[in-house]
Write a protein that holds these residues in place. Structure first.
Motif, PDB file in Angstrom:
ATOM      1  N   UNK A  43       0.997  -1.370   0.210  1.00  0.00           N
ATOM      2  CA  UNK A  43       0.193  -0.316  -0.079  1.00  0.00           C
ATOM      3  C   UNK A  43       0.777   1.375   0.360  1.00  0.00           C
ATOM      4  N   UNK A  44       1.738   1.299   0.835  1.00  0.00           N
ATOM      5  CA  UNK A  44       2.715   2.442   0.738  1.00  0.00           C
ATOM      6  C   UNK A  44       3.318   2.884   0.403  1.00  0.00           C
ATOM      7  N   UNK A  45       4.520   1.724   0.475  1.00  0.00           N
ATOM      8  CA  UNK A  45       5.709   1.536  -0.259  1.00  0.00           C
ATOM      9  C   UNK A  45       5.485   1.679  -1.549  1.00  0.00           C
ATOM     10  N   UNK A  46       4.218   0.512  -2.140  1.00  0.00           N
ATOM     11  CA  UNK A  46       3.612   0.431  -3.920  1.00  0.00           C
ATOM     12  C   UNK A  46       3.283   1.719  -3.796  1.00  0.00           C
ATOM     13  N   UNK A  47       2.194   2.554  -3.216  1.00  0.00           N
ATOM     14  CA  UNK A  47       1.791   3.973  -3.626  1.00  0.00           C
ATOM     15  C   UNK A  47       3.266   5.039  -4.207  1.00  0.00           C
ATOM     16  N   UNK A  48       3.789   4.470  -3.372  1.00  0.00           N
ATOM     17  CA  UNK A  48       4.859   6.462  -3.336  1.00  0.00           C
ATOM     18  C   UNK A  48       5.380   6.362  -4.627  1.00  0.00           C
ATOM     19  N   UNK A  49       5.688   5.870  -5.365  1.00  0.00           N
ATOM     20  CA  UNK A  49       6.383   6.318  -7.084  1.00  0.00           C
ATOM     21  C   UNK A  49       4.682   7.258  -7.528  1.00  0.00           C
ATOM     22  N   UNK A  50       4.149   6.489  -7.226  1.00  0.00           N
ATOM     23  CA  UNK A  50       2.435   7.389  -8.007  1.00  0.00           C
ATOM     24  C   UNK A  50       2.160   8.579  -7.781  1.00  0.00           C
ATOM     25  N   UNK A  51       2.605   9.045  -5.997  1.00  0.00           N
ATOM     26  CA  UNK A  51       1.997  10.408  -5.469  1.00  0.00           C
ATOM     27  C   UNK A  51       2.056  11.981  -6.747  1.00  0.00           C
ATOM     28  N   UNK A  52       3.289  11.953  -7.206  1.00  0.00           N
ATOM     29  CA  UNK A  52       3.576  12.936  -8.309  1.00  0.00           C
ATOM     30  C   UNK A  52       2.567  12.526  -9.197  1.00  0.00           C
ATOM     31  N   UNK A  53       2.259  11.653  -9.331  1.00  0.00           N
ATOM     32  CA  UNK A  53       0.807  12.098 -11.032  1.00  0.00           C
ATOM     33  C   UNK A  53      -0.296  11.978 -10.029  1.00  0.00           C
ATOM     34  N   UNK A  54      -0.337  11.637  -8.821  1.00  0.00           N
ATOM     35  CA  UNK A  54      -1.725  11.955  -8.309  1.00  0.00           C
ATOM     36  C   UNK A  54      -2.175  12.690  -7.778  1.00  0.00           C
ATOM     37  N   UNK A  55      -1.213  13.491  -7.203  1.00  0.00           N
ATOM     38  CA  UNK A  55      -0.934  15.865  -7.082  1.00  0.00           C
ATOM     39  C   UNK A  55      -0.844  15.895  -8.145  1.00  0.00           C
ATOM     40  N   UNK A  56      -0.664  15.799  -8.557  1.00  0.00           N
ATOM     41  CA  UNK A  56      -0.050  17.433 -10.390  1.00  0.00           C
ATOM     42  C   UNK A  56      -1.829  17.030 -10.900  1.00  0.00           C
ATOM     43  N   UNK A  57      -1.811  15.739 -11.199  1.00  0.00           N
ATOM     44  CA  UNK A  57      -3.944  15.305 -11.599  1.00  0.00           C
ATOM     45  C   UNK A  57      -4.678  16.276 -10.512  1.00  0.00           C
ATOM     46  N   UNK A  58      -4.642  16.164  -9.829  1.00  0.00           N
ATOM     47  CA  UNK A  58      -5.854  16.724  -9.056  1.00  0.00           C
ATOM     48  C   UNK A  58      -5.182  18.317  -9.319  1.00  0.00           C
ATOM     49  N   UNK A  59      -4.386  18.870  -8.663  1.00  0.00           N
ATOM     50  CA  UNK A  59      -3.702  20.079  -8.812  1.00  0.00           C
ATOM     51  C   UNK A  59      -4.760  20.636  -9.800  1.00  0.00           C
TER      52      UNK A  59
END
Length: 327
Positions: A43-59
């Motif tokens: 969960x936490x580690x696996x999702x870590x590399x997707x954090x940039x895409x998440x924040x950028x798309x939402x913003x």
């Protein structure tokens, strides 16, 4: 020029650093509460590399730039397959586990097809976003169950977490004495602040770059933004390939694409629902579906992606970017 490139480069840097701090802090907090290393990894580690895409798309969606928001998702998935898988296979042929290919590859293909179909036919509403997020939660829950019962037969999420640990050992859970909780909390919150700030800078810079170059925000989202936010996937997959751990590179790519579609696409629609731009719905999403099918077909033949096939994937990405820019 500084008004454009400084926010872009600064945004990328803050996203990457913030994502690392966020994951490290979250992992330590989860350890303090007794969560198992397996669950942390998937969960936490696996999702870590997707954090940039998440924040950028939402913003981007909140800023009224759906071309960047959804272009980032689609462009990242295309880059993951054509660029990152191609480069990884060129370094060392990618070995594929048949079980992971059937289970996780099937989920990636289904998610890609549903995302492309919805984007082409109806507005992506909050209900659709909620459905995607719930589907991701169900997928992660099933992955955790299967890893516990068949630990020798690892899936994409396990390999994605393992690939990230190979690059950054700091995200690996530790069995050490309990430490003050405020330290990992501060690390995680600090990382979150950096990620949010970096996402804002990146979106602002991307919008200004589109205006300066007189190209659409969609093209910027599909290329420059998507490439920048995919940097963690590129680093982890290439590192896995250099260590001759091709199955981790394969799992990292599939896991990232599933997270992008269900998690990031779902969260974006849930927070800021909007229509997917016609350009993406009519051309780029079908391209994403086509390259997904091609990648799985290559992986199925001999359960490996060879160097020659990697070169073909890389050439395909070059052709895709060349085709985009005249638009």
């Amino acid at each position: 020029m500084f008004d454009i490139w400084l926010p872009l480069l600064g945004g990328f840097l803050l996203l990457i650093l913030g994502g690392e701090f966020l994951v490290r802090g979250a992992v330590r907090v989860a350890e303090q509460f007794g969560i198992s290393p397996l669950v942390i990894g998937l969960t936490l580690v696996g999702f870590g590399t997707s954090a940039p895409e998440l924040v950028t798309s939402v913003r981007a969606a909140l800023a009224g730039a759906p071309g960047i928001a959804y272009g980032n998702i689609t462009g990242s998935n295309i880059a993951n397959i054509l660029l990152i898988a191609g480069l990884s296979a060129l370094i060392a042929p990618i070995a594929v586990q048949s079980a992971a290919l059937r289970r996780d590859g099937g989920v990636m293909l289904a998610a890609t097809a549903v995302f492309a179909l919805l984007a082409a036919t109806v507005p992506v509403t909050r209900l659709a976003g909620l459905s995607f997020v719930l589907a991701l939660a169900a997928y992660v829950w099933l992955a955790i169950r299967q890893e516990r019962t068949a630990a020798a037969d690892h899936g994409a999420l396990y390999d994605k977490a393992a690939a990230l640990k190979g690059v950054d050992p700091g995200v690996t859970p530790e069995s050490t004495a309990r430490r003050p909780l405020w330290r990992p909390l501060a690390t995680a919150l600090g990382g979150l602040v950096l990620v949010i700030g970096g996402g804002g800078l990146l979106v602002d810079g991307a919008v200004e770059l589109a205006r300066m170059m007189q190209v659409s925000e969609t093209v910027i989202g599909l290329t420059i933004v998507a490439l920048g936010t995919s940097a963690p996937e590129l680093a982890t997959s290439v590192a896995a390939a250099l260590r001759r751990q091709g199955e981790m590179a394969f799992g990292n790519i599939i896991g990232s694409n599933i997270y992008n579609l269900l998690g990031i696409g779902g969260a974006t629609a849930l927070i800021a629902p909007s229509d997917v731009p016609e350009r993406i719905a009519g051309f780029d999403n079908p391209v994403m579906l086509l390259v997904t099918l091609a990648f799985l077909a290559l992986a199925w033949t001999g359960l490996r992606v060879s160097r020659r096939e990697g070169a073909v994937l890389l050439a395909g990405y070059g052709a895709y970017v060349w085709w985009l820019w005249p638009a």
